[in-house]
Design a protein around this motif. Structure first.
Motif, short mmCIF file in Angstrom:
data_model
loop_
_atom_site.label_atom_id
_atom_site.label_comp_id
_atom_site.label_asym_id
_atom_site.label_seq_id
_atom_site.Cartn_x
_atom_site.Cartn_y
_atom_site.Cartn_z
N ILE A 36 -0.69 4.67 -5.29
CA ILE A 36 -1.82 3.77 -5.10
C ILE A 36 -2.11 3.09 -6.42
O ILE A 36 -2.32 3.74 -7.43
N GLY A 37 -2.10 1.76 -6.41
CA GLY A 37 -2.36 0.98 -7.61
C GLY A 37 -1.85 -0.43 -7.44
O GLY A 37 -1.13 -0.74 -6.48
N ASP A 38 -2.21 -1.31 -8.34
CA ASP A 38 -1.81 -2.71 -8.28
C ASP A 38 -2.20 -3.34 -6.95
O ASP A 38 -1.45 -4.13 -6.37
N SER A 39 -3.36 -2.95 -6.42
CA SER A 39 -3.91 -3.46 -5.15
C SER A 39 -3.02 -3.17 -3.95
O SER A 39 -3.05 -3.90 -2.96
N GLN A 40 -2.24 -2.07 -4.02
CA GLN A 40 -1.36 -1.70 -2.91
C GLN A 40 -1.26 -0.18 -2.80
O GLN A 40 -1.46 0.54 -3.77
N ASP A 49 13.18 4.40 4.14
CA ASP A 49 12.10 3.68 4.82
C ASP A 49 11.00 3.46 3.79
O ASP A 49 10.77 4.29 2.92
N TYR A 50 10.31 2.34 3.91
CA TYR A 50 9.35 1.95 2.88
C TYR A 50 8.12 1.36 3.54
O TYR A 50 8.23 0.59 4.50
N LEU A 51 6.96 1.73 3.05
CA LEU A 51 5.70 1.22 3.57
C LEU A 51 4.90 0.66 2.40
O LEU A 51 4.76 1.31 1.37
N CYS A 52 4.39 -0.55 2.55
CA CYS A 52 3.57 -1.18 1.52
C CYS A 52 2.38 -1.84 2.22
O CYS A 52 2.55 -2.67 3.10
N ILE A 53 1.18 -1.42 1.83
CA ILE A 53 -0.06 -1.93 2.45
C ILE A 53 -0.96 -2.48 1.36
O ILE A 53 -1.16 -1.83 0.33
N ASP A 54 -1.51 -3.65 1.58
CA ASP A 54 -2.48 -4.22 0.64
C ASP A 54 -3.73 -3.35 0.63
O ASP A 54 -4.23 -2.94 1.68
N MET A 55 -4.23 -3.08 -0.57
CA MET A 55 -5.39 -2.21 -0.74
C MET A 55 -6.21 -2.74 -1.92
O MET A 55 -6.00 -2.34 -3.06
N PRO A 56 -7.11 -3.70 -1.69
CA PRO A 56 -7.85 -4.34 -2.77
C PRO A 56 -8.64 -3.37 -3.65
O PRO A 56 -8.88 -3.64 -4.82
N GLU A 57 -9.04 -2.19 -3.09
CA GLU A 57 -9.81 -1.22 -3.88
C GLU A 57 -8.99 -0.63 -5.02
O GLU A 57 -9.53 -0.16 -6.01
N ALA A 58 -7.68 -0.64 -4.89
CA ALA A 58 -6.78 0.01 -5.86
C ALA A 58 -6.39 -0.97 -6.95
O ALA A 58 -5.25 -1.40 -7.04
N ASN A 59 -7.34 -1.32 -7.80
CA ASN A 59 -7.05 -2.31 -8.83
C ASN A 59 -6.95 -1.70 -10.23
O ASN A 59 -6.84 -2.41 -11.20
N GLY A 60 -6.98 -0.38 -10.33
CA GLY A 60 -6.87 0.29 -11.63
C GLY A 60 -5.44 0.73 -11.91
O GLY A 60 -4.48 0.21 -11.33
N ARG A 61 -5.33 1.72 -12.81
CA ARG A 61 -4.01 2.27 -13.11
C ARG A 61 -3.42 2.95 -11.89
O ARG A 61 -4.13 3.64 -11.16
N PRO A 62 -2.11 2.80 -11.64
CA PRO A 62 -1.48 3.45 -10.49
C PRO A 62 -1.51 4.98 -10.62
O PRO A 62 -1.45 5.53 -11.71
#
Length: 89
Positions: A36-40, A49-62
């Motif tokens: 979780i980080g970099d807004s994802q 298999d790979y999953l990537c979801i936008d997550m605006p709350e995650a804007n700090g260090r990964p």
């Protein structure tokens, strides 16, 4: 990072679908993490298999969260509460 428990629970359930539970017959336990980080939120498994979801709350260090270890805790918490996830050095 502040996030509602219900939202984090939903994201971890999505990550759990792509990341299979550890098998009983494995020699060493398999732990799957969600990054979780970099807004994802990103999760993957050994089958590429790979999953990537936008997550605006995650804007700090990964940081990494253990998917299968965290799910029982999130299922026990009321969904309306806000989780505060902080990193320490």
């Amino acid at each position: 990072m502040h996030i509602q428990v219900q939202e984090l629970r939903s994201l971890m359930l999505l990550a759990a679908v792509i990341a299979p539970k550890p098998r009983q017959k494995t020699i060493r336990p398999l732990t799957i993490y969600a990054r979780i980080g970099d807004s994802q939120m990103r999760a993957t498994n050994d089958a590429e298999d790979y999953l990537c979801i936008d997550m605006p709350e995650a804007n700090g260090r990964p940081f990494l969260l253990p998917v299968h270890d965290l799910l029982p805790l999130l299922k026990a918490l009321p969904g309306h509460q806000v989780a505060n996830i902080e990193m320490s050095d």
